[in-house]
Enzyme design. Structure first.
Site, PDB file in Angstrom:
ATOM      1  CD  GLU A  98       4.875  -3.695  -0.128  1.00 36.61           C
ATOM      2  OE1 GLU A  98       4.217  -4.735  -0.343  1.00 36.61           O
ATOM      3  OE2 GLU A  98       4.447  -2.583  -0.400  1.00 36.61           O
ATOM      4  CG  ASP A 102       5.533  -0.140 -10.095  1.00 36.24           C
ATOM      5  OD1 ASP A 102       5.730   1.005 -10.523  1.00 36.24           O
ATOM      6  OD2 ASP A 102       5.049  -1.042 -10.801  1.00 36.24           O
ATOM      7  NE  ARG A 164      -5.326  -9.702  -2.827  1.00 37.13           N
ATOM      8  CZ  ARG A 164      -4.585  -8.602  -2.849  1.00 37.13           C
ATOM      9  NH1 ARG A 164      -3.282  -8.699  -2.929  1.00 37.13           N
ATOM     10  NH2 ARG A 164      -5.144  -7.413  -2.814  1.00 37.13           N
TER      11      ARG A 164
HETATM   12  P1  XMP Z   1       5.003   1.484  -5.574  1.00 40.23           P
HETATM   13  O1  XMP Z   1       4.807   2.112  -6.921  1.00 40.23           O
HETATM   14  O2  XMP Z   1       4.560   2.384  -4.467  1.00 40.23           O
HETATM   15  O3  XMP Z   1       4.034   0.265  -5.622  1.00 40.23           O
HETATM   16  O4  XMP Z   1       6.414   0.961  -5.385  1.00 40.23           O
HETATM   17  C1  XMP Z   1       4.052  -0.733  -4.730  1.00 40.23           C
HETATM   18  C2  XMP Z   1       2.674  -1.357  -4.672  1.00 40.23           C
HETATM   19  O5  XMP Z   1       1.992  -1.297  -5.920  1.00 40.23           O
HETATM   20  C3  XMP Z   1       1.406  -2.521  -6.261  1.00 40.23           C
HETATM   21  N1  XMP Z   1       2.034  -3.028  -7.507  1.00 40.23           N
HETATM   22  C4  XMP Z   1       1.695  -4.139  -8.141  1.00 40.23           C
HETATM   23  N2  XMP Z   1       0.765  -5.069  -7.858  1.00 40.23           N
HETATM   24  N3  XMP Z   1       1.420  -6.288  -9.776  1.00 40.23           N
HETATM   25  C5  XMP Z   1       0.631  -6.149  -8.678  1.00 40.23           C
HETATM   26  O6  XMP Z   1      -0.198  -7.016  -8.450  1.00 40.23           O
HETATM   27  C6  XMP Z   1       2.380  -5.405 -10.116  1.00 40.23           C
HETATM   28  O7  XMP Z   1       3.080  -5.604 -11.121  1.00 40.23           O
HETATM   29  C7  XMP Z   1       2.527  -4.262  -9.248  1.00 40.23           C
HETATM   30  N4  XMP Z   1       3.360  -3.219  -9.282  1.00 40.23           N
HETATM   31  C8  XMP Z   1       3.033  -2.470  -8.193  1.00 40.23           C
HETATM   32  C9  XMP Z   1       1.658  -3.411  -5.066  1.00 40.23           C
HETATM   33  O8  XMP Z   1       0.516  -3.369  -4.248  1.00 40.23           O
HETATM   34  C10 XMP Z   1       2.820  -2.800  -4.334  1.00 40.23           C
HETATM   35  O9  XMP Z   1       2.751  -3.015  -2.951  1.00 40.23           O
HETATM   36 MG    MG Z   2       1.515  -4.107  -1.764  1.00 34.08          MG
END
Ligand code: XMP
Ligand code: MG
Length: 180
Positions: A98, A102, A164
């Site tokens: 991954e 977050d 990206r």
């Molecule tokens: P969760 O909240 O489910 O999130 O742990 C995981 C997904 O959220 C996106 N994500 C981010 N993408 N910058 C990004 O470009 C960030 O700071 C960020 N924080 C969360 C990401 O797709 C990840 O897989």
């Molecule tokens: Mg992701």
């Protein structure tokens, strides 16, 4: 694109060195195990392609797509599978690759989704982890870097599909993603 960042968090060479370390570690732990690396689309693609080239044992790769943030910097909370894996992982050693954790909700969803397919083991390998942002108790086996609660882009990570291709990871200025 650089003007949209408030800071560069990890330069390209720093990321490469860390990924090499992770690859070396995984090569030892998974020797003789022929693991399946499951890359979570699309953010983890850059991480996967670097990581797999630093793993010196036989492996297979597959891809999974799940619904993500869309055009927002906030987690929607509801997650669905967009593209499922093709390899039969029954009895296989799986490593979920991954880009970032977050809240942890996506990773928990992925683990649950793959676990019902009866793999021999599931490990998690993420480039970036935001420990302060976790909303659930989640264990991550391999972490590239821990970061603070900022929205970051580059090295595969996007905002609205942009950034990206930046070869480094930087903090996106709030004015870019917070509507006035
Ligand atoms: P969760 O909240 O489910 O999130 O742990 C995981 C997904 O959220 C996106 N994500 C981010 N993408 N910058 C990004 O470009 C960030 O700071 C960020 N924080 C969360 C990401 O797709 C990840 O897989
Ligand atoms: Mg992701």
């Amino acid at each position: 694109m650089n003007n949209d960042l408030s800071a560069v968090l990890f330069e390209e060479n720093v990321i490469r060195m860390r990924i090499r370390e992770l690859g070396t570690e995984l090569s030892k732990v998974y020797a003789e195990k022929n693991p399946v690396l499951i890359c979570v689309l699309r953010g983890a693609v850059v991480f996967l392609t670097d990581l797999m080239r630093h793993i010196t044992i036989p492996l297979e790769i597959d891809f999974m797509g799940i619904s993500s943030y869309g055009a927002s910097a906030q987690s929607s909370g509801s997650i669905t599978v967009k593209n499922d894996i093709n390899i039969d992982i029954k009895g296989r050693h799986v490593i979920i690759v991954e880009d970032i954790v977050d809240t942890g909700l996506s990773l928990r969803f992925l683990i649950g989704h793959l676990d019902i397919l009866s793999p021999a083991s599931i490990a998690t390998c993420v480039l970036l982890d935001k420990p302060e942002a976790h909303k659930i108790d989640i264990h991550i086996d391999y972490v590239g870097f821990e970061i603070g609660n900022d929205f970051v882009v580059g090295f595969g990570l996007d905002f609205n599909e942009k950034y990206r291709n930046l070869p480094y990871v930087g903090i996106l200025k709030e004015e870019v993603y917070i509507e006035p």
